[in-house]
Design a protein around this motif. Structure first.
Motif, PDB file in Angstrom:
ATOM      1  N   CYS A  68     -21.339  -8.465  -2.290  1.00 38.82           N
ATOM      2  CA  CYS A  68     -21.231  -7.031  -2.592  1.00 38.82           C
ATOM      3  C   CYS A  68     -21.250  -6.232  -1.299  1.00 38.82           C
ATOM      4  CB  CYS A  68     -22.398  -6.573  -3.460  1.00 38.82           C
ATOM      5  SG  CYS A  68     -22.140  -6.790  -5.210  1.00 38.82           S
ATOM      6  N   SER A  69     -20.453  -5.175  -1.266  1.00 37.95           N
ATOM      7  CA  SER A  69     -20.521  -4.246  -0.138  1.00 37.95           C
ATOM      8  C   SER A  69     -21.480  -3.124  -0.503  1.00 37.95           C
ATOM      9  CB  SER A  69     -19.134  -3.696   0.198  1.00 37.95           C
ATOM     10  OG  SER A  69     -18.665  -2.830  -0.816  1.00 37.95           O
ATOM     11  N   SER A  78     -23.831  -2.521   4.838  1.00 37.51           N
ATOM     12  CA  SER A  78     -23.645  -3.941   5.082  1.00 37.51           C
ATOM     13  C   SER A  78     -23.117  -4.621   3.828  1.00 37.51           C
ATOM     14  CB  SER A  78     -24.975  -4.586   5.505  1.00 37.51           C
ATOM     15  OG  SER A  78     -25.920  -4.464   4.451  1.00 37.51           O
ATOM     16  N   CYS A  79     -22.941  -5.944   3.913  1.00 39.03           N
ATOM     17  CA  CYS A  79     -22.550  -6.745   2.753  1.00 39.03           C
ATOM     18  C   CYS A  79     -23.649  -7.771   2.480  1.00 39.03           C
ATOM     19  CB  CYS A  79     -21.217  -7.456   2.998  1.00 39.03           C
ATOM     20  SG  CYS A  79     -19.800  -6.346   3.130  1.00 39.03           S
ATOM     21  N   LEU A 139     -21.716  -9.336   8.924  1.00 36.56           N
ATOM     22  CA  LEU A 139     -21.492  -8.176   8.057  1.00 36.56           C
ATOM     23  C   LEU A 139     -22.746  -7.322   7.898  1.00 36.56           C
ATOM     24  CD1 LEU A 139     -19.259  -9.844   5.304  1.00 36.56           C
ATOM     25  CD2 LEU A 139     -18.545  -8.348   7.182  1.00 36.56           C
ATOM     26  N   GLN A 192     -19.632   0.963   5.576  1.00 41.07           N
ATOM     27  CA  GLN A 192     -19.098   0.765   4.236  1.00 41.07           C
ATOM     28  C   GLN A 192     -17.794  -0.017   4.256  1.00 41.07           C
ATOM     29  OE1 GLN A 192     -20.334   2.222   0.864  1.00 41.07           O
ATOM     30  NE2 GLN A 192     -19.207   0.314   0.665  1.00 41.07           N
ATOM     31  N   GLN A 193     -17.776  -1.130   3.524  1.00 40.15           N
ATOM     32  CA  GLN A 193     -16.559  -1.924   3.366  1.00 40.15           C
ATOM     33  C   GLN A 193     -15.912  -1.550   2.020  1.00 40.15           C
ATOM     34  OE1 GLN A 193     -15.619  -4.142   6.097  1.00 40.15           O
ATOM     35  NE2 GLN A 193     -17.192  -2.714   6.806  1.00 40.15           N
ATOM     36  N   LEU A 250     -12.968  -6.276  -0.488  1.00 41.14           N
ATOM     37  CA  LEU A 250     -13.495  -7.626  -0.292  1.00 41.14           C
ATOM     38  C   LEU A 250     -12.666  -8.580  -1.138  1.00 41.14           C
ATOM     39  CD1 LEU A 250     -17.272  -6.890  -1.034  1.00 41.14           C
ATOM     40  CD2 LEU A 250     -16.319  -7.166   1.245  1.00 41.14           C
ATOM     41  N   VAL A 285     -12.448  -8.841   4.612  1.00 40.97           N
ATOM     42  CA  VAL A 285     -13.143  -7.579   4.346  1.00 40.97           C
ATOM     43  C   VAL A 285     -12.449  -6.456   5.112  1.00 40.97           C
ATOM     44  CG1 VAL A 285     -15.355  -8.726   3.953  1.00 40.97           C
ATOM     45  CG2 VAL A 285     -14.815  -7.884   6.231  1.00 40.97           C
ATOM     46  N   GLY A 295     -12.837  -2.235   6.148  1.00 41.62           N
ATOM     47  CA  GLY A 295     -13.826  -1.171   6.217  1.00 41.62           C
ATOM     48  C   GLY A 295     -13.274   0.233   6.110  1.00 41.62           C
TER      49      GLY A 295
END
Length: 391
Positions: free
Chosen positions: A110-111, A115-116, A143, A148-149, A152, A163, A165
């Motif tokens: 999950c983003s 971070s993820c 990550l 914010q990514q 994914l 990924v 961003g």
């Protein structure tokens, strides 16, 4: 094509959703060579349990609507989603915004805002046996603190993770080693969507400007798919077919409405484009068998489109009260999962049209010709040879 639908409100705005692979049960339970009975139970659960996983919440601060990952169960026979989640895992003040389920059933990523994070499946051995989630001890160091990514995705084999961003950076890692094999700081002003080709060789990225095609093995951009006139590219999906005519689908927006464009993956030229809806498209997916495309609109409509001719086959008007945030076909292409900011999750069962329409018209045509021939023969206006045959 007929459809049957079912929806449930799980109390949180949904941003990400996916179907849980049956292999998740094997990942969730440690195998025991001494317990054949448990092995049988796991196999049975894997075959009969159909689960969906959802990500969403109220956002920063965890005030009011909580941020969480939710697991719900779906029964194909009765077309029913569970009234309540079978599992819920809070994420504190961090909103799980985008999500990718590992195709091999290992877990999901999950983003979050900064971070993820990786999550493992957790088999619940309670009275009602079900699948849940737990926070993983695995830390995805590359990550951490990346911002914010927005996109994914794994490749089909689950051996690569891409990924993209909010800052426009695109990165591809080997999974699970997290070895960096492609690092592009300015792929776009902001990366909106990503998709691997079926063989994992290419990666398509969409953001501002053109859609870019990356050769993953060479870590280079090999094509730039340009827009026409006032087009704005939205989302991209490769067709999951294994022949020489693989194609890439891209959603586009113009003043006239939302369109789908079809591109060759050998020449990287546009094959065709077709407008399919008046409203802006805000979600897009392709069925695993490659036959169907699905789009969601900001008005909450869900449309199913033939990938072959880009004809709309089915429309679910106001499937959601708010904009559709995500769409996912089941592994067997039998069902379409959709979710929205209205907190509702919906499953639409897809049934193939019976190809009897053409046959019916042929029967009607033959009957009309027979009637016309009989009328003409009765009034003596047919050629003598044909009159003789009919008599």
């Amino acid at each position: 094509m007929a459809d049957s639908t079912n929806s449930k409100n799980y109390g949180v705005p949904i941003y990400g959703a996916g179907w849980v692979p049956p292999s998740a049960f094997r990942s969730a339970v440690e195998p025991s060579a001494d317990d054949e009975k448990n092995d049988g139970d796991k196999s049975s659960s894997s075959e009969t349990g159909n689960y969906v996983v959802l990500a969403g919440g109220g956002g920063e601060g965890n005030i009011g609507i909580r941020n969480a990952l939710i697991v719900a169960q779906f029964d194909f026979d009765s077309n029913v989603l569970s009234d309540e989640p079978v599992a819920r895992l809070g994420t504190g003040g961090d909103l799980p915004y985008r999500m990718a389920v590992h195709p091999g059933g290992e877990g999901l990523i999950c983003s979050l805002p900064k971070s993820c994070r990786w999550f493992d499946w957790d088999f619940q051995t309670t009275e009602n046996r079900s699948l849940g989630l737990r926070s993983s001890e695995k830390v995805l160091e590359p990550l951490e603190d990346v911002g914010q990514q927005l996109a994914l995705t794994f490749n089909n084999e689950g051996s690569l993770l891409a990924v993209g961003g909010e800052d426009g950076k695109l990165t591809v890692f080997k999974w699970p080693s997290m070895e960096n094999i492609l690092d592009q700081a300015n792929a776009h002003a902001s990366v909106k969507d990503l998709d691997f080709s079926p063989d994992g060789k290419f990666l398509a990225s969409v953001g501002s400007g053109p859609c870019r095609i990356w050769d993953v093995s060479k870590s280079t951009s090999v094509a730039s798919l340009t827009k026409e006139n006032d087009e704005i590219f939205g989302y991209c999906r490769f067709a999951p077919i294994n022949d020489e005519n693989q194609v890439l689908y891209i959603t586009t927006m113009r003043d006239q409405g939302g369109s789908i464009s079809k591109w060759s993956t050998t020449t990287w030229r546009r094959i065709k484009s077709k407008r399919v809806v008046r409203d802006p498209i805000c979600a897009f997916n392709i069925s695993p068998n490659g036959k169907l495309l699905a789009i969601g609109t900001i008005e909450g409509d869900v449309l199913v489109v033939s990938s072959n001719n880009l004809q709309v086959q089915n429309v679910v008007k106001k499937a959601h009260l708010g904009l559709v945030t995500t769409l996912k076909f089941s592994e067997d292409s039998r069902a379409l999962l959709s979710a929205s900011l209205d907190s509702r999750v919906r499953v639409t069962i897809i049934k193939e049209e019976k190809k009897s329409g053409l046959s019916l018209w042929i029967v009607i045509l033959v009957l009309l010709i027979a009637i016309a021939v009989y009328y003409a023969a009765s009034n003596g206006i047919l050629p003598l040879e044909l009159n003789y045959i009919l008599k």
